[in-house]
Design a protein around this motif. Structure first.
Motif, PDB file in Angstrom:
ATOM      1  N   SER A  17       0.848  -1.184   0.000  1.00 10.45           N
ATOM      2  CA  SER A  17       0.000   0.000   0.000  1.00 10.45           C
ATOM      3  C   SER A  17       0.882   1.231   0.000  1.00 10.45           C
ATOM      4  CB  SER A  17      -0.896   0.029   1.233  1.00 10.45           C
ATOM      5  OG  SER A  17      -1.791  -1.046   1.200  1.00 10.45           O
ATOM      6  N   THR A  27      -5.076   9.192   0.527  1.00 14.72           N
ATOM      7  CA  THR A  27      -5.773   7.944   0.227  1.00 14.72           C
ATOM      8  C   THR A  27      -4.735   6.837   0.123  1.00 14.72           C
ATOM      9  OG1 THR A  27      -7.377   6.876  -1.229  1.00 14.72           O
ATOM     10  CG2 THR A  27      -5.726   8.248  -2.279  1.00 14.72           C
ATOM     11  N   ILE A  29      -3.566   3.357  -1.586  1.00 14.29           N
ATOM     12  CA  ILE A  29      -3.767   2.519  -2.774  1.00 14.29           C
ATOM     13  C   ILE A  29      -2.944   1.250  -2.578  1.00 14.29           C
ATOM     14  CG2 ILE A  29      -3.476   2.323  -5.273  1.00 14.29           C
ATOM     15  CD1 ILE A  29      -3.717   5.388  -5.393  1.00 14.29           C
ATOM     16  N   TYR A  58      -6.601  10.100 -11.994  1.00 14.86           N
ATOM     17  CA  TYR A  58      -7.824  10.276 -11.202  1.00 14.86           C
ATOM     18  C   TYR A  58      -8.636  11.455 -11.752  1.00 14.86           C
ATOM     19  CZ  TYR A  58     -10.896  10.991  -7.212  1.00 14.86           C
ATOM     20  OH  TYR A  58     -12.005  11.142  -6.414  1.00 14.86           O
ATOM     21  N   VAL A  68     -15.570   7.716  -9.295  1.00  9.00           N
ATOM     22  CA  VAL A  68     -14.556   6.667  -9.259  1.00  9.00           C
ATOM     23  C   VAL A  68     -14.980   5.642  -8.210  1.00  9.00           C
ATOM     24  CG1 VAL A  68     -12.138   6.128  -8.836  1.00  9.00           C
ATOM     25  CG2 VAL A  68     -12.759   8.314  -9.889  1.00  9.00           C
ATOM     26  N   ASP A  69     -15.334   4.448  -8.680  1.00 13.52           N
ATOM     27  CA  ASP A  69     -15.776   3.406  -7.752  1.00 13.52           C
ATOM     28  C   ASP A  69     -14.608   2.614  -7.176  1.00 13.52           C
ATOM     29  OD1 ASP A  69     -18.477   4.018  -8.087  1.00 13.52           O
ATOM     30  OD2 ASP A  69     -18.670   2.661  -9.787  1.00 13.52           O
ATOM     31  N   ASN A  70     -13.664   2.237  -8.011  1.00 13.48           N
ATOM     32  CA  ASN A  70     -12.567   1.395  -7.560  1.00 13.48           C
ATOM     33  C   ASN A  70     -11.287   1.839  -8.275  1.00 13.48           C
ATOM     34  OD1 ASN A  70     -10.748  -0.639  -6.930  1.00 13.48           O
ATOM     35  ND2 ASN A  70     -12.310  -2.226  -6.946  1.00 13.48           N
ATOM     36  N   PHE A  71     -10.615   2.814  -7.700  1.00 14.13           N
ATOM     37  CA  PHE A  71      -9.444   3.404  -8.339  1.00 14.13           C
ATOM     38  C   PHE A  71      -8.302   2.402  -8.472  1.00 14.13           C
ATOM     39  CE2 PHE A  71      -5.827   6.553  -8.348  1.00 14.13           C
ATOM     40  CZ  PHE A  71      -6.075   7.013  -9.631  1.00 14.13           C
ATOM     41  N   SER A  72      -8.117   1.538  -7.492  1.00 17.48           N
ATOM     42  CA  SER A  72      -7.049   0.531  -7.574  1.00 17.48           C
ATOM     43  C   SER A  72      -7.252  -0.384  -8.782  1.00 17.48           C
ATOM     44  CB  SER A  72      -6.977  -0.304  -6.294  1.00 17.48           C
ATOM     45  OG  SER A  72      -6.594   0.488  -5.210  1.00 17.48           O
ATOM     46  N   SER A  73      -8.481  -0.819  -9.002  1.00 23.38           N
ATOM     47  CA  SER A  73      -8.761  -1.661 -10.171  1.00 23.38           C
ATOM     48  C   SER A  73      -8.529  -0.889 -11.459  1.00 23.38           C
ATOM     49  CB  SER A  73     -10.200  -2.177 -10.130  1.00 23.38           C
ATOM     50  OG  SER A  73     -10.340  -3.112  -9.092  1.00 23.38           O
ATOM     51  N   ARG A  76      -4.899  -0.913 -12.194  1.00 27.12           N
ATOM     52  CA  ARG A  76      -4.462  -2.207 -12.730  1.00 27.12           C
ATOM     53  C   ARG A  76      -4.799  -2.313 -14.216  1.00 27.12           C
ATOM     54  NH1 ARG A  76      -6.625  -3.735  -7.738  1.00 27.12           N
ATOM     55  NH2 ARG A  76      -5.052  -4.540  -6.309  1.00 27.12           N
TER      56      ARG A  76
END
Length: 114
Positions: A17, A27, A29, A58, A68-73, A76
């Motif tokens: 992270s 935040t 990530i 972003y 933005v629902d799932n920034f990590s996804s 990826r």
């Protein structure tokens, strides 16, 4: 077939992270190390740090999609698309060519073919 994949360095799928500030808001990530490496490569191409790149991605995502629902996804997928577009020749392997200098339509055309 599996041997091709399981022979990868376990550090590549280890996750970590990072705390990043997006417009002053901290935040966290969490991504696998391989994705952090790809983000670092993309950032370097355009003269950004990884946090600056994440902020830019972003902002552009919010401007285009509104939320933005799932920034990590999303990150990826950005990394995976970057690698796929390099393999297809849509993004030059030459690291001196910034991503921002490329036509976004080229990436769209490549995505439609897949």
């Amino acid at each position: 077939m599996c041997q091709v994949f399981i022979s990868a360095d376990p550090q590549l799928w280890a996750h970590r992270s990072r705390s990043i500030r997006l417009h002053g808001v901290a935040t966290s990530i969490r991504l696998e190390n391989l994705f952090w490496q790809v983000l670092a490569e993309i950032a370097t191409r355009d003269g950004f740090t990884v946090p600056q790149l994440c902020t830019r991605l972003y902002d552009e995502l919010v401007a285009e999609r509104g939320a933005v629902d799932n920034f990590s996804s999303f990150l990826r997928v950005c990394c995976t698309r970057y690698l796929a577009l390099q393999l297809s020749g849509e993004i030059p392997q030459d690291m001196r060519v910034p991503i921002r200098s490329l036509s976004p339509q080229a990436g769209v055309r490549a995505a439609l073919r897949h």
